[in-house]
Structure formats: C-alpha cells, structure tokens
Scaffold this motif. Structure first.
Motif, short mmCIF file in Angstrom:
data_model
loop_
_atom_site.label_atom_id
_atom_site.label_comp_id
_atom_site.label_asym_id
_atom_site.label_seq_id
_atom_site.Cartn_x
_atom_site.Cartn_y
_atom_site.Cartn_z
N ALA A 182 47.84 -25.24 111.14
CA ALA A 182 47.33 -24.33 110.11
C ALA A 182 47.13 -22.94 110.68
O ALA A 182 47.34 -21.94 109.99
N SER A 183 46.74 -22.86 111.93
CA SER A 183 46.57 -21.56 112.58
C SER A 183 47.93 -20.94 112.91
O SER A 183 48.12 -19.72 112.79
N ASP A 204 46.42 -28.75 108.78
CA ASP A 204 45.12 -28.32 109.30
C ASP A 204 45.22 -28.24 110.82
O ASP A 204 46.22 -28.58 111.42
N GLY A 205 44.16 -27.76 111.43
CA GLY A 205 44.14 -27.66 112.89
C GLY A 205 45.05 -26.58 113.43
O GLY A 205 45.16 -25.49 112.87
N VAL A 206 45.72 -26.91 114.54
CA VAL A 206 46.57 -25.94 115.23
C VAL A 206 47.72 -25.47 114.35
O VAL A 206 48.06 -24.28 114.32
#
Length: 221
Positions: free
Chosen positions: A164-165, A160-162
């Motif tokens: 995940a991007s 998740d978070g950075v």
C-alpha cells in the motif's frame, strides 16, 4: 492479344469497414468502463472480491488499449471512427478509475484533477494539430501510460502494508511523467503548427513565383 493491366490511378480506393476487430476492441473497452466503475464502488469499496473483479476488468481494458491500435495499423484497418473513439475510450477508463478512487478517498483529488487536465488537454491538442500532422508517441509518453496504468491498478487492488505504501510512489512517478510529457506535447504541438505554417507559406510563394522562379505573368494579358 495481351491483357492490359489496370491503371492503379483509375482504380477507386477501397474503403475500410467500420465494423472490424480493432474498433470492436475499442467499443468493448468503452462497455467495460461502467461495469468496472460499479464493481470498484460496490459497498463503498469495502468488498474485496468486487475490488479484485474490478482489477480484472481494468486489466482487460488496458490490454485492448494495447492491441486495438496495433492491429488497426498492421492490418490497414484504421478508420475515422477508431481515431475518434480510441482516445475517448482511454480517457473514459482512466478518468472513471481515478474519480472512483478519489471518491473512495484512496487517491487525492488534486492528483486526479492534475492527471485528467493533462489527458483532456492533450486530446484537444491532438485535434488542434491534426490537419498539420500527427505527433508520434514519445518514449516518455509510452512510459507514462504504463506507469499510470500500473499505479491505478495497484490502487484498485485491496492492498495494505508495504504494498500500500509502494503504490503511492508508483503514483508519484506516474504523476511526474504525466506532467512532464504533457509539457513536451504542448511544445511539440506548437512546433508542428509553426513549421507546417512556414512550409505552406513557402509552397505558396514557390507557386506564385512560377517555374522560372520569377513572378508569374498572365500570357493572355
């Protein structure tokens, strides 16, 4: 009395055993696919521990993909079974991973379809040109394989978070490389068939012309 050396031409070629290490690694990769898919889809993809296990199995399968062909070539253990089973195992692993990720709504279906169409299409092209020759993997093709595996692995992990991007961008690069190398493979396959057909026609013309270069005549006529 001196010992006469055996004539190499009279020595029958030794067949390569189908049961060998490279083929065992390929079969192992095929066996890992259903286990990996079950782990990834467990509890609708919400079980993080299962996702980590799925990542481990995927990584192990990718490692076998890296070494089975290399071992087969270096040790002279290339078999017809290996030539057929290796790409099937590759596509089964990649296809099951992408389909499962799309089922879990982690990867868009159009991305999965675009990659799978390219991979299946290239496999069919390989069989289409196999009697004309083998097209060596290009640098772009090797880069595609690495980036594609990295992108899929990042999506399997419960991130998740950075991170995940970031994995979205890795998948985007993998998609571009997949399409570009697919187009390049089609071009090279068509070129190989065309040059092979021309070479066969030239060879047939030389045989018909005879040793002197003129038209062949029948001496018994």
């Amino acid at each position: 009395m001196s010992e006469v050396a055996p004539d190499p031409a009279a020595t029958p070629p030794q067949s390569v055993r189908v049961v060998n290490l490279p083929n065992a690694l390929t079969v192992l990769r095929l066996a890992v696919v259903p286990v990996f898919a079950v782990l990834l889809l467990s509890d609708g993809g919400t079980d993080e521990s299962q996702r980590y296990w799925a990542t481990l199995f995927f990584a192990l399968a990718i490692i076998t993909d890296r070494y089975d062909g290399m071992i087969a070539r270096r040790t002279g253990q290339v078999t017809e079974f290996g030539k057929l089973a290796d790409p099937i195992a590759d596509k089964a692993l990649t296809g099951s991973a992408l389909i499962a990720l799309s089922v879990l709504s982690l990867v868009a279906w159009w991305v999965t379809l675009a990659i799978l169409v390219r991979e299946v299409g290239v496999t069919l092209l390989r069989f289409w040109v196999i009697r004309h020759g083998v097209i060596a993997a290009s640098r772009g093709g090797k880069a595609k394989t690495v980036v594609q595996a990295l992108a899929i692995g990042l999506y399997i992990l419960p991130l998740d978070g950075v991170l995940a991007s970031a994995r979205w961008w890795v998948m985007a690069v993998a998609l571009v490389l997949t399409i570009v190398t697919g187009v390049d493979y089609v071009y090279r396959a068509l070129t190989l068939r065309r040059t092979s057909a021309r070479a066969m026609r030239d060879a047939a013309a030389r045989r018909a012309a005879g040793p002197s270069g003129g038209p062949r005549t029948d001496a018994a006529a």
